[in-house]
Design a protein around this motif. Structure first.
Motif, PDB file in Angstrom:
ATOM      1  N   ILE A  83       0.845  -1.204   0.000  1.00  0.00           N
ATOM      2  CA  ILE A  83       0.000   0.000   0.000  1.00  0.00           C
ATOM      3  C   ILE A  83       0.881   1.255   0.000  1.00  0.00           C
ATOM      4  O   ILE A  83       0.595   2.237  -0.696  1.00  0.00           O
ATOM      5  CB  ILE A  83      -0.959  -0.006   1.215  1.00  0.00           C
ATOM      6  CG1 ILE A  83      -2.054  -1.049   1.014  1.00  0.00           C
ATOM      7  CG2 ILE A  83      -1.585   1.376   1.424  1.00  0.00           C
ATOM      8  CD1 ILE A  83      -2.930  -1.272   2.231  1.00  0.00           C
ATOM      9  N   VAL A 127       0.292   4.016  -2.881  1.00  0.00           N
ATOM     10  CA  VAL A 127      -0.301   5.319  -2.530  1.00  0.00           C
ATOM     11  C   VAL A 127       0.270   6.474  -3.355  1.00  0.00           C
ATOM     12  O   VAL A 127      -0.487   7.346  -3.806  1.00  0.00           O
ATOM     13  CB  VAL A 127      -0.160   5.584  -1.014  1.00  0.00           C
ATOM     14  CG1 VAL A 127      -0.414   7.048  -0.686  1.00  0.00           C
ATOM     15  CG2 VAL A 127      -1.140   4.705  -0.243  1.00  0.00           C
ATOM     16  N   PRO A 145      -5.699   0.987  -3.334  1.00  0.00           N
ATOM     17  CA  PRO A 145      -5.818  -0.024  -2.273  1.00  0.00           C
ATOM     18  C   PRO A 145      -7.175   0.023  -1.579  1.00  0.00           C
ATOM     19  O   PRO A 145      -7.717  -1.012  -1.184  1.00  0.00           O
ATOM     20  CB  PRO A 145      -4.693   0.351  -1.297  1.00  0.00           C
ATOM     21  CG  PRO A 145      -3.731   1.150  -2.103  1.00  0.00           C
ATOM     22  CD  PRO A 145      -4.562   1.895  -3.094  1.00  0.00           C
ATOM     23  N   PHE A 149      -0.607  -7.470  -4.068  1.00  0.00           N
ATOM     24  CA  PHE A 149      -1.714  -7.007  -3.228  1.00  0.00           C
ATOM     25  C   PHE A 149      -2.885  -7.985  -3.314  1.00  0.00           C
ATOM     26  O   PHE A 149      -3.444  -8.397  -2.295  1.00  0.00           O
ATOM     27  CB  PHE A 149      -2.155  -5.610  -3.671  1.00  0.00           C
ATOM     28  CG  PHE A 149      -3.128  -4.961  -2.722  1.00  0.00           C
ATOM     29  CD1 PHE A 149      -2.681  -4.239  -1.633  1.00  0.00           C
ATOM     30  CD2 PHE A 149      -4.502  -5.081  -2.915  1.00  0.00           C
ATOM     31  CE1 PHE A 149      -3.573  -3.639  -0.752  1.00  0.00           C
ATOM     32  CE2 PHE A 149      -5.398  -4.491  -2.045  1.00  0.00           C
ATOM     33  CZ  PHE A 149      -4.937  -3.769  -0.950  1.00  0.00           C
TER      34      PHE A 149
END
Length: 606
Positions: free
Chosen positions: A167, A171, A178, A306
């Protein structure tokens, strides 16, 4: 919603109570495992970040026409290879560490189960089928549920750390990516968790069926029933019973698992759409030149990591849910109250007992509400031998259970020198009792240990052990073995198997090794003995019972003539009390029982 909140709170409470348990079982291993888990969680993000830097470095060199700086490239490649090598090297050590930790954890939890069971001073829990359903489920799964819990926590920790770091990489590209993926995944987690709980509860509710399956398996696969199974050709019968129990259990479990799979796979589509939209957005940005090639690669790899770790997080969360439900049941078992009130430190035990042990208007019902004794009143006097006779189910063994406080009377009381038995320290009271029970244990230990179980001090005092061996008339048996008292017994571990009568003599020796006991309880002490051994035992009966208050329970009335008194029970009532001659003169129940055996065995009517 309120039920869900309560369930979640219980779940979290059990989770946080499990963590200290893991730490207590193996603190060093847990410390190392936590450190390695954190490191493994960071490694994927490190690899992704280094890959981005490599791609951007190469791309910049190619587009600018400058020569590639190996002083920059080689450290990046070395870092990437180092991260990969570290992850590869850590895996076998983590596997070995988890195995060692599981051994300690299984032993720790098993000991806690045994310790808790040992705190139940009476038999009420052990004669309760629901208790066995609960305990069997805990016993059956103790070898792998704690390990699964540990593995789930490790995988969850690793996946969580990886997600947080990934994350952090995503970002800067787009903070909302996310968030979108996580929101799209939440419904799958909630629904799967609910079905996971339902599956566990269904398994627990069906534990009687699981216990039946195990019972039918033991009937077919152990020597206890092997002769009758073959003689009466019962194999098909028990296998059919096994199938009926299995189908009952499997049907309900299959239905719930199918529902869980359907909803999990359906909701997984939502999560995939979130990933697809995020991927499309980044590709569009890349075409506009807003993202470097390294950033695109970082995004693609990060998105893959992820998604994979999120799926792994969900899977481990569901597994953890089931394992936490097991731990909840385990903690409920540990927290269950002791059913019998105890007096600690309790009144001082009279040593010796001076006046009497008195049953005063005693009634007793078993936990299934079956009436076993009704309005029983009598006294036992120091040094007296009292025989208790009656038909099966009359309540004879129940009297012994009350005297040893394996149960307390439902109403009435048992007084020792005028003091209620419940006011004594239970452990100290039981130290005053030696006994041979009808269902005595056959322990897969050495001969010495089998006898010394009646008084563990005998392990360090051969004279006490020899005294018991002589009292039980097993000197020849012991001396027959080359290793004498150190001979392993029981075929479970390759020891010597004894006959039923020899095991019973060991049980008698186990009673006499407790030399300081004031009470001697003999519940069918000759049931497995041959006629000669039985006759020899009763010829020495006065010597064996010298100095002890003795209760003898037997169906063989020829052996009760040496008793000072005879109590006759029928349907839980005390109907006659007197000597052998007095009871014969009354021509009541005792006379009827005596005449039946006199005709059958040809014994004297006197």
């Amino acid at each position: 919603m309120n039920d869900l909140r309560v369930w979640f709170e219980d779940y979290i409470r059990a989770l946080f109570r499990s963590l200290p348990l893991l730490w207590t079982a193996a603190p060093k291993e847990m410390t190392f495992l936590v450190a390695v888990t954190l490191l493994q969680g960071f490694l994927p993000a490190i690899s992704v970040w280094i890959t981005k830097l490599v791609v951007d470095t190469v791309t910049t060199a190619l587009t600018s026409g400058r020569e590639l700086s190996y002083s920059i490239l080689w450290p990046l490649v070395a870092g990437w290879v180092g991260a990969l090598l570290l992850e590869t090297l850590l895996s076998p050590w983590v596997f070995a560490l988890q195995g060692n930790l599981n051994d300690k954890l299984t032993a720790h939890i098993s000991l806690l189960l045994m310790h808790k069971a040992d705190t139940f001073p009476d038999l009420s829990r052990f004669e309760d089928s629901q208790f066995y359903d609960e305990l069997q489920l805990l016993q059956e799964q103790v070898s792998y549920k704690p390990l699964n819990l540990l593995e789930n926590l490790v995988e969850l920790g690793r996946s969580f750390v990886t997600l947080i770091v990934i994350i952090g990489l995503l970002v800067p590209l787009a903070f909302w990516i996310p968030l979108v993926i996580a929101i799209a995944t939440i419904p799958q987690i909630v629904v799967s968790s609910q079905y996971g709980k339902a599956i566990w509860l269904t398994l627990f509710e069906n534990s009687p069926q699981a216990r039946r399956m195990e019972y039918y398996t033991s009937v077919m696969l152990t020597d206890t029933y092997a002769k009758e199974i073959r003689l009466f050709q019962l194999g098909s019968f028990f296998m059919q019973r096994y199938l009926i129990a299995f189908q009952s259990l499997h049907q309900s479990m299959r239905h719930l698992r199918g529902k869980q799979a359907f909803w999990s796979s359906s909701l997984a589509i939502l999560s995939t759409l979130g990933n697809g939209f995020s991927f499309y957005w980044v590709v569009q940005k890349a075409f506009r030149g807003e993202f470097s090639p390294g950033s695109v690669l970082l995004f693609v790899q990060s998105l893959t990591y992820f998604q994979n770790n999120l799926e792994r997080l969900i899977a481990n969360w569901l597994d953890l849910l089931e394992n936490i439900l097991y731990m909840q049941q385990f903690f409920n078992f540990l927290d269950s109250p002791i059913p019998m009130p105890l007096s600690i430190p309790g009144e001082k035990i009279p040593t010796p007992i001076r006046s009497s042990i008195t049953f005063e208007k005693v009634d007793f019902r078993y936990p299934d509400n079956r009436l076993a004794l009704k309005n029983i009143s009598f006294s036992l006097y120091p040094g007296q031998t009292v025989a208790i006779v009656g038909e099966n189910g009359a309540g004879k063994t129940t009297l012994v259970k009350l005297l040893t406080r394996l149960y307390d009377p439902t109403t009435g009381s048992i007084l020792v020198d005028g003091i209620d038995l419940r006011n004594f320290n239970l452990e100290q009271w039981r130290q005053q009792i030696a006994g041979v029970f009808q269902d005595f244990g056959h322990y897969a230990l050495t001969l010495r240990e089998n006898i010394a179980l009646g008084n563990l001090a005998a392990l360090e005092h051969p004279d006490i052990l020899r005294y018991a061996i002589e009292k039980a008339d097993i000197v020849k048996l012991v001396d027959h073995f080359p290793t004498k008292e150190d001979t392993p017994l029981g075929k479970q571990f390759g020891g010597t198997e004894l006959s039923g009568g020899q095991w019973q003599k060991l049980a008698i020796a186990r009673a006499f090794v407790r030399q300081e006991a004031q009470l001697l309880l003999l519940d069918e002490p000759t049931a497995a003995l041959d006629p000669r051994s039985e006759s020899d035992l009763y010829l020495r009966f006065i010597e064996l019972t010298e100095g002890k208050t003795t209760i003898l329970i037997t169906h063989r009335l020829a052996s009760v003539r040496m008793a000072d008194r005879i109590l006759v029970l029928k349907d839980g009532h005390l109907i006659e009390d007197g000597t052998h001659q007095e009871l014969l003169q009354r021509r009541g129940e005792y006379t009827a029982l005596w005449n039946i055996q006199a005709q059958q065995y040809g014994i004297s009517a006197q």
